[in-house]
Structure formats: C-alpha cells, structure tokens
Design a protein around this motif. Sequence first.
Motif, PDB file in Angstrom:
ATOM      1  N   LEU A  67      -9.010   7.893   1.966  1.00  0.00           N
ATOM      2  CA  LEU A  67      -9.147   6.493   1.586  1.00  0.00           C
ATOM      3  C   LEU A  67     -10.588   6.049   1.799  1.00  0.00           C
ATOM      4  O   LEU A  67     -11.224   6.401   2.799  1.00  0.00           O
ATOM      5  N   PRO A  68     -11.143   5.250   0.895  1.00  0.00           N
ATOM      6  CA  PRO A  68     -12.496   4.718   1.098  1.00  0.00           C
ATOM      7  C   PRO A  68     -12.557   3.814   2.327  1.00  0.00           C
ATOM      8  O   PRO A  68     -11.545   3.260   2.770  1.00  0.00           O
ATOM      9  N   ASP A  69     -13.743   3.659   2.866  1.00  0.00           N
ATOM     10  CA  ASP A  69     -13.939   2.763   4.003  1.00  0.00           C
ATOM     11  C   ASP A  69     -13.461   1.358   3.647  1.00  0.00           C
ATOM     12  O   ASP A  69     -13.711   0.854   2.541  1.00  0.00           O
ATOM     13  N   GLY A  70     -12.772   0.726   4.599  1.00  0.00           N
ATOM     14  CA  GLY A  70     -12.327  -0.647   4.416  1.00  0.00           C
ATOM     15  C   GLY A  70     -10.979  -0.794   3.742  1.00  0.00           C
ATOM     16  O   GLY A  70     -10.452  -1.909   3.669  1.00  0.00           O
ATOM     17  N   VAL A  71     -10.406   0.300   3.251  1.00  0.00           N
ATOM     18  CA  VAL A  71      -9.088   0.242   2.611  1.00  0.00           C
ATOM     19  C   VAL A  71      -8.010   0.408   3.682  1.00  0.00           C
ATOM     20  O   VAL A  71      -8.120   1.269   4.566  1.00  0.00           O
ATOM     21  N   LEU A  72      -6.969  -0.398   3.616  1.00  0.00           N
ATOM     22  CA  LEU A  72      -5.918  -0.379   4.618  1.00  0.00           C
ATOM     23  C   LEU A  72      -5.175   0.953   4.629  1.00  0.00           C
ATOM     24  O   LEU A  72      -4.926   1.562   3.579  1.00  0.00           O
ATOM     25  N   GLY A  73      -4.786   1.389   5.835  1.00  0.00           N
ATOM     26  CA  GLY A  73      -4.177   2.702   5.998  1.00  0.00           C
ATOM     27  C   GLY A  73      -2.910   2.910   5.198  1.00  0.00           C
ATOM     28  O   GLY A  73      -2.644   4.019   4.710  1.00  0.00           O
ATOM     29  N   GLU A  74      -2.113   1.856   5.041  1.00  0.00           N
ATOM     30  CA  GLU A  74      -0.842   2.018   4.325  1.00  0.00           C
ATOM     31  C   GLU A  74      -1.023   2.173   2.813  1.00  0.00           C
ATOM     32  O   GLU A  74      -0.056   2.440   2.107  1.00  0.00           O
ATOM     33  N   VAL A  75      -2.253   2.036   2.340  1.00  0.00           N
ATOM     34  CA  VAL A  75      -2.509   2.306   0.920  1.00  0.00           C
ATOM     35  C   VAL A  75      -2.243   3.784   0.602  1.00  0.00           C
ATOM     36  O   VAL A  75      -2.110   4.168  -0.556  1.00  0.00           O
ATOM     37  N   ARG A  76      -2.091   4.611   1.637  1.00  0.00           N
ATOM     38  CA  ARG A  76      -1.639   5.988   1.420  1.00  0.00           C
ATOM     39  C   ARG A  76      -0.304   6.029   0.663  1.00  0.00           C
ATOM     40  O   ARG A  76      -0.047   6.979  -0.091  1.00  0.00           O
ATOM     41  N   ILE A  77       0.539   5.037   0.875  1.00  0.00           N
ATOM     42  CA  ILE A  77       1.808   4.993   0.136  1.00  0.00           C
ATOM     43  C   ILE A  77       1.528   4.922  -1.358  1.00  0.00           C
ATOM     44  O   ILE A  77       2.157   5.622  -2.153  1.00  0.00           O
ATOM     45  N   HIS A  78       0.582   4.075  -1.744  1.00  0.00           N
ATOM     46  CA  HIS A  78       0.209   3.961  -3.153  1.00  0.00           C
ATOM     47  C   HIS A  78      -0.270   5.317  -3.669  1.00  0.00           C
ATOM     48  O   HIS A  78       0.118   5.746  -4.759  1.00  0.00           O
ATOM     49  N   GLN A  79      -1.139   5.956  -2.892  1.00  0.00           N
ATOM     50  CA  GLN A  79      -1.660   7.260  -3.309  1.00  0.00           C
ATOM     51  C   GLN A  79      -0.539   8.232  -3.636  1.00  0.00           C
ATOM     52  O   GLN A  79      -0.552   8.903  -4.672  1.00  0.00           O
ATOM     53  N   HIS A  80       0.428   8.319  -2.747  1.00  0.00           N
ATOM     54  CA  HIS A  80       1.484   9.312  -2.923  1.00  0.00           C
ATOM     55  C   HIS A  80       2.421   8.934  -4.065  1.00  0.00           C
ATOM     56  O   HIS A  80       2.966   9.826  -4.737  1.00  0.00           O
ATOM     57  N   ILE A  81       2.601   7.662  -4.317  1.00  0.00           N
ATOM     58  CA  ILE A  81       3.389   7.262  -5.490  1.00  0.00           C
ATOM     59  C   ILE A  81       2.661   7.665  -6.770  1.00  0.00           C
ATOM     60  O   ILE A  81       3.250   8.286  -7.668  1.00  0.00           O
ATOM     61  N   TYR A  82       1.390   7.327  -6.876  1.00  0.00           N
ATOM     62  CA  TYR A  82       0.635   7.677  -8.085  1.00  0.00           C
ATOM     63  C   TYR A  82       0.540   9.193  -8.264  1.00  0.00           C
ATOM     64  O   TYR A  82       0.525   9.697  -9.388  1.00  0.00           O
TER      65      TYR A  82
END
Length: 227
Positions: free
Chosen positions: A65-80
């Motif tokens: 994840l880029p700096d400053g992006v919230l950790g739970e955005v990993r969920i988005h990554q795995h969905i995409y």
Amino acid sequence: MSSEPDLARTVRIAARALGKHGLVHAYGHCSARLDADTFLVCPARPMGLVEPGESCTPVPVDGPLPDGVLGEVRIHQHIYRTRPEAGGVVRYMGPNAMALAALARSPKPRHGFGTYFAPEVPVWDDIQLIRDDEKAKGVVATMGANAGVLMRGNGAVTAGESLIEAVVLAWYLEDVCRVELEALKAGLADIAPTIAPDAAAARATKAGMIFERMWDHLTAGDPELPK
C-alpha cells in the motif's frame, strides 16, 4: 474505463454520500477500479469531510500500500485481485450492519434488497481489524462471489461492477440488516419467511435504472454534481 480525474470525482461524491447517509463516520473508505492494475481510494479521513477536488490515491492491485493509505484498504486490493468483474468497493460501518455483525448473525433475504445478497450474507468471524494480507485474504475468501460480507464487530464490505453499484449495495445491505434486527426483536427471525433462490435471482435485477435512481437519491445536492 473512466479517466482518472472523472473517477476521482466519483470517489469523492461516493465518500460524501456515504457520510451524509450515516453509513460511515470517522471510519470507512471506498474505491473504484482505474484499470486492471490500479484503483483509486478516497482520502484517509472521515468520508463526509472529503473536499471537492481533493486528491484520491492510486493504489496497486498487487504490491504494498502507498504511504498514507489505510491498512484495511488491503481488503479492496484482494477483491480487485480475485474478482476481475469488481469495479468498486465500499467499507462501511452503518449502525444496523455493525449491530448484526457484532452478533455474528447473517441476515437472510426477507425483502427485495436482500435478494442481491442471496442466499445470505457471509460473516467473517474475527473481531480484529484487517491490517495484514492474511486477514484480508480471509475476509475476501469468506465473501466469495457475494455482493457483501459482514465482519464480526467491524461492519461490512460491499463490491459491485462499479463504485456506484457498490455504494447502492451498501445502502441495500444496511436495510437488509435493519430488517433482520427487526425480525430478531419481534422474536420472528427463526420462523419469518425468506425468499427462495429462484425468486431471489429473478428479483435481484438491475433493470429499470434501480441502481442509478438510488445513486441519484444518495448523492443529491453534492457540490461536485452538475447544477
């Protein structure tokens, strides 16, 4: 695919709509796929406070994840990454979804909005925040092909073919949870009717501008919409 400026505008409008309608508060995030390798996520702050023209962050579908992006955005990554048809993701914490997720109870399809999540909304049964790849993969595996997933004690995630669809599905899921809670309060949850699979598949339509009309309702008055 939309251009990056147009897509960022949609992300900001979605963020403010989710805040306006009480589906998020200090916490929550939304994103939209830019291309096969990248998506845009809303600013890492309360979504209702996102300013017109504020920058959204490009995030790789694969990679850190880029700096400053919230950790739970990993969920988005795995969905995409695992669902190529997904064009938008919403992580939300509406009061009804939060209550039902805390009970680790899956809402059943009892009215029209529930049919979009038939046969029932899966529940990720872990109260920890999703801040590593292992947990994010677990949430997305639990979600499977469903339009939504509840996370025990932590609200819900929805995914759609576009961010517009994912936002509308978040509103639908919140109402599905409301109906389930009402059934529980009335003592009818175990005997009240649910919608059979064939009927649910027929009812879960996108025809008649169903998603577009709800999007218009949720975003009415947004400062970045044409006057």
